[in-house]
Design a protein around this motif. Structure first.
Motif, PDB file in Angstrom:
ATOM      1  N   ASP A  44       3.992   7.534   2.255  1.00  0.00           N
ATOM      2  CA  ASP A  44       3.971   6.319   3.069  1.00  0.00           C
ATOM      3  C   ASP A  44       3.848   5.133   2.117  1.00  0.00           C
ATOM      4  N   VAL A  45       4.682   4.154   2.240  1.00  0.00           N
ATOM      5  CA  VAL A  45       4.609   2.983   1.384  1.00  0.00           C
ATOM      6  C   VAL A  45       5.128   1.770   2.139  1.00  0.00           C
ATOM      7  N   ARG A  46       4.473   0.648   1.932  1.00  0.00           N
ATOM      8  CA  ARG A  46       4.935  -0.626   2.480  1.00  0.00           C
ATOM      9  C   ARG A  46       4.980  -1.649   1.354  1.00  0.00           C
ATOM     10  N   ARG A  47       5.891  -2.597   1.472  1.00  0.00           N
ATOM     11  CA  ARG A  47       6.032  -3.597   0.423  1.00  0.00           C
ATOM     12  C   ARG A  47       5.262  -4.871   0.765  1.00  0.00           C
ATOM     13  N   GLN A  48       4.643  -5.414  -0.289  1.00  0.00           N
ATOM     14  CA  GLN A  48       3.909  -6.673  -0.161  1.00  0.00           C
ATOM     15  C   GLN A  48       4.911  -7.845  -0.147  1.00  0.00           C
ATOM     16  N   ARG A  49       4.527  -8.860   0.552  1.00  0.00           N
ATOM     17  CA  ARG A  49       5.292 -10.100   0.571  1.00  0.00           C
ATOM     18  C   ARG A  49       4.288 -11.252   0.546  1.00  0.00           C
ATOM     19  N   ARG A  50       4.707 -12.366  -0.027  1.00  0.00           N
ATOM     20  CA  ARG A  50       3.810 -13.515  -0.043  1.00  0.00           C
ATOM     21  C   ARG A  50       4.574 -14.795   0.287  1.00  0.00           C
ATOM     22  N   TRP A  98       0.852  -1.188   0.000  1.00  0.00           N
ATOM     23  CA  TRP A  98       0.000   0.000   0.000  1.00  0.00           C
ATOM     24  C   TRP A  98       0.890   1.240   0.000  1.00  0.00           C
ATOM     25  N   LYS A  99       0.322   2.351  -0.509  1.00  0.00           N
ATOM     26  CA  LYS A  99       1.096   3.592  -0.606  1.00  0.00           C
ATOM     27  C   LYS A  99       0.157   4.787  -0.689  1.00  0.00           C
ATOM     28  N   HIS A 100       0.596   5.886  -0.099  1.00  0.00           N
ATOM     29  CA  HIS A 100      -0.122   7.149  -0.251  1.00  0.00           C
ATOM     30  C   HIS A 100       0.828   8.298   0.067  1.00  0.00           C
ATOM     31  N   CYS A 103       9.715   6.812   3.907  1.00  0.00           N
ATOM     32  CA  CYS A 103       8.417   6.176   3.664  1.00  0.00           C
ATOM     33  C   CYS A 103       7.474   6.341   4.843  1.00  0.00           C
ATOM     34  N   SER A 104       7.588   7.409   5.590  1.00  0.00           N
ATOM     35  CA  SER A 104       6.625   7.646   6.656  1.00  0.00           C
ATOM     36  C   SER A 104       6.470   9.146   6.845  1.00  0.00           C
TER      37      SER A 104
END
Length: 655
Positions: free
Chosen positions: A366-372, A356-358, A639-640
């Motif tokens: 603000d951004v976070r990275r997806q992981r699976r 997600w990011k905004h 990123c914050s």
């Protein structure tokens, strides 16, 4: 895993050996006995839910045996706890609607010997001027389908097409001998018929794809290294996996391959159930070529060939990349003995882009990275290779992928010819149009075993009193009240919402997961065709059935040479109420393949998928607490919002 610790753990080598020993002691094994299937008999759901670590295990095994000399097949359930046979049932292969167990490898080995010993086959090869190439010919063993032919009904049959090889290690699939079809009775060990027609030259283009044939590898592709210096974020305890709120058990069977059991998500201090059991227990590969050589082809790769038994041992750096955990599997060989498949299931984490990011005006983004988390296995059935991937994401969603690669099934033809049912992929080499239709079985348990399914469409509103400006649209929800199958509708954005009858979220709505498919074509065969009757599951995108013990197989227990109607059409024929209670959702997905030259000599992976996405299952975004892994910038994290006063970005509305 050498000792099971849970009722749903996959079978161990010791258990298979002990079960076989019981059969031998009771005189149930002869010199002619083969075992086309050996499967765990899963306990009652309530017993599984009540199980606690340390409780005694009551493990049972289903042995499906075949007597080669008579063609009689038998189901025998063995209780390991009681050291005894619990029940025995004869498979009614000689009674309508017939059906045979999957083929054993021993039977496939016999096909080539029987075909090559046939004077008629030898004469057909000599007529084509191929007598010097018979030694290395490959006579492929292929499931015959069902067409009500009198000399095939109730008998254990197989068909064989011939391919040429220049040497024992050559790739045969690019040298098909057109117009030569052999049908055999495996019980009698005799050729029943040979179709020999036409004089189409055999395609001679090389199908090799090894380095020696292709030439030097690229030198400008730089390595990619994946490191996790502190190790992976998942933990494994026997067959149980825990990762970022997700918890599930890994199973494996000779028929359906990878099975995931008791999938839950940790929400606060609660493990909330999502799926009781999930797998891809069947797939059908129907061909659209109506030539004598191929009109009968419609392979059921689980029910006829055993996907799990044909699984690969996976290799680091090739099949899996990164910090890997492997699960070893054990299936039974043709004689009922344990056959380990080392590293059959691969599990690892991988980055998956932005979660997600905004960027607020005037602030740093603000951004976070997806992981699976990836859980996968590969199976090779004849010319095709299939990868099955289950992805678990940080936002509580699940994605399921089937990957098709390997070598397309070819015939020879006249170079440059235009045909309605085949495409020329190399000079003189034609690949028929066909489909790969996978069926996932989702024994759903969204916040418990009392669920419903709503079909949700987006709806256009005509301009008028309800839509005076013409811009409005809405949605519709239709409760699926009775068992049956449903078509997708891409134009309406159709999805299926699987929800809880007992639990609501913060806005007072039932907690749900949303099934999102690709809405690709279902079975293209005519409803009057044999394959339409036999592969009824593939005629609809999504089915809902009431849970019944033993209903695992979309095409029925024994689709091999079955007349049709089994599996999902039979499971749902009564139209039982599915608006609440313990239900199963089934989803059909996969490609309709019009082969292309780029699929030769080996096909790049084609990927087909569906999603299970939380829809009101959580009260808000469950991935807000994912850490910011970016390098800190001067004045705070890049990123914050920390240090936003020093961003240097314009603040709108101010000088």
């Amino acid at each position: 895993m050498t000792e099971p610790t849970h009722p749903l753990d996959m079978l161990t080598a010791d258990e298979i050996a002990r079960g076989r020993a019981i059969l031998a002691r009771e005189g149930r094994i002869t010199e002619h006995t083969l075992f086309p299937n050996v499967l765990l008999v899963e306990p009652d759901k309530d017993a599984v839910r009540a199980f606690r670590p340390g409780d005694a295990l009551d493990r049972k095994i289903l042995f499906v045996s075949l007597e080669r000399d008579t063609g009689v097949s038998t189901e025998t359930v063995v209780s390991l706890a009681d050291d005894a046979i619990e029940r025995t049932t004869t498979v009614p292969s000689g009674e309508f609607p017939y059906g045979q167990p999957p083929y054993a490898w021993e039977e496939f080995d016999a096909v080539e010997r029987l075909v090559k010993a046939s004077p008629e086959w030898q004469a057909a090869m000599r007529r084509r001027g191929l007598e010097d190439r018979m030694e290395h010919a490959f006579c492929g063993p292929l499931a015959p389908g069902y067409f009500g032919y009198e000399d095939e009904i109730g008998r254990r049959m197989v068909r064989s097409l011939t391919f040429l090889r220049e040497s024992p290690g050559d790739v045969a699939w690019s040298h098909p001998v057109e117009g030569l079809l052999v049908t055999l009775d495996l019980t009698s060990g005799k050729v029943v018929s040979i179709f020999d027609e036409g004089d189409v030259a055999t395609a001679e283009i090389s199908g090799r794809y090894d380095t020696e044939a292709v030439g030097p590898a690229r030198t400008d592709l730089k390595p990619i290294e994946i490191t996790q210096p502190e190790g992976p974020s998942f933990s494994v305890d026997g067959g149980e996996v825990s990762w970022q709120g997700w918890r599930f058990r890994v199973g494996f069977s000779s028929r359906e391959g990878l099975v995931l059991n008791q999938v839950t998500y940790r929400d606060g201090d609660e493990d909330r159930p999502v799926l009781y059991r999930a797998s891809i227990p069947e797939m059908v590969v129907p061909y659209g070529d109506n030539s004598r050589n191929r009109y009968w082809i419609s392979y059921f790769d689980a029910g006829e060939y055993n996907l799990g038994k044909n699984a690969n041992s996976l290799a680091l750096g090739c099949d899996c990349l990164g910090v890997i955990h492997y699960f070893d599997g054990v299936v039974a060989d043709d004689f009922g003995n344990p056959m380990p498949i080392p590293q059959v299931v691969c599990m690892h984490e991988e980055d998956f882009g932005v979660l997600w990011k905004h960027t607020e005006l005037g602030y740093r983004p603000d951004v976070r990275r997806q992981r699976r988390l990836v859980v996968s296995y590969f199976a090779t059935v004849g010319n095709y290779d299939y990868g099955f991937y289950w992805y678990f994401y940080l936002d509580g969603s699940i994605e399921v992928e089937a990957k098709a690669t390997g070598i397309v099934f070819n015939g020879s033809g006249v170079p440059g010819a235009e045909e309605r049912h085949r495409l020329e992929i190399a000079p003189g080499l034609f690949a028929p149009v066909h489909q790969h239709l996978f069926c996932a079985r989702l024994d759903v348990e969204v916040d418990g075993p009392d669920n419903y399914v709503d079909e949700v469409d987006v709806v256009r509103i005509p301009m008028g009193e309800e839509n005076p400006y013409g811009n409005a649209f809405t949605w519709s929800r239709t409760r699926l009240e009775h068992e049956g199958g449903r078509d997708g509708n891409g134009a309406a954005g159709r999805t299926w919402h699987i929800g809880s009858k007992t639990r609501t979220n913060a806005v007072g709505k039932p907690t749900e997961f949303q099934l999102i498919g690709q809405d690709l074509p279902v079975l293209m065969a005519d409803p009057g065709s044999s394959v339409y009757q036999r592969a009824g599951f593939a005629t609809k995108h999504t089915w809902v059935s009431k849970f019944e013990p033993g209903e695992y197989w979309p095409a029925g227990d024994y689709p091999n040479q079955h007349a049709g109607g089994a599996g999902l059409p039979a499971y749902t024929a009564d139209g039982d109420d599915v608006d609440g209670g313990d239900i199963v959702v089934w989803h059909t997905f996969g490609p309709t393949h019009l082969p292309r030259p780029e699929d030769f000599p080996i096909m790049p992976v084609d990927v087909y998928r569906f999603h299970l996405k939380p829809y009101g299952f959580f009260d808000r975004n469950p991935a807000l607490d994912v850490p910011d892994w970016s390098a800190p910038a001067e004045g705070g994290s890049c990123c914050s919002h920390e240090g936003h006063g020093a961003t240097g970005l314009p603040v709108y509305g101010k000088d």
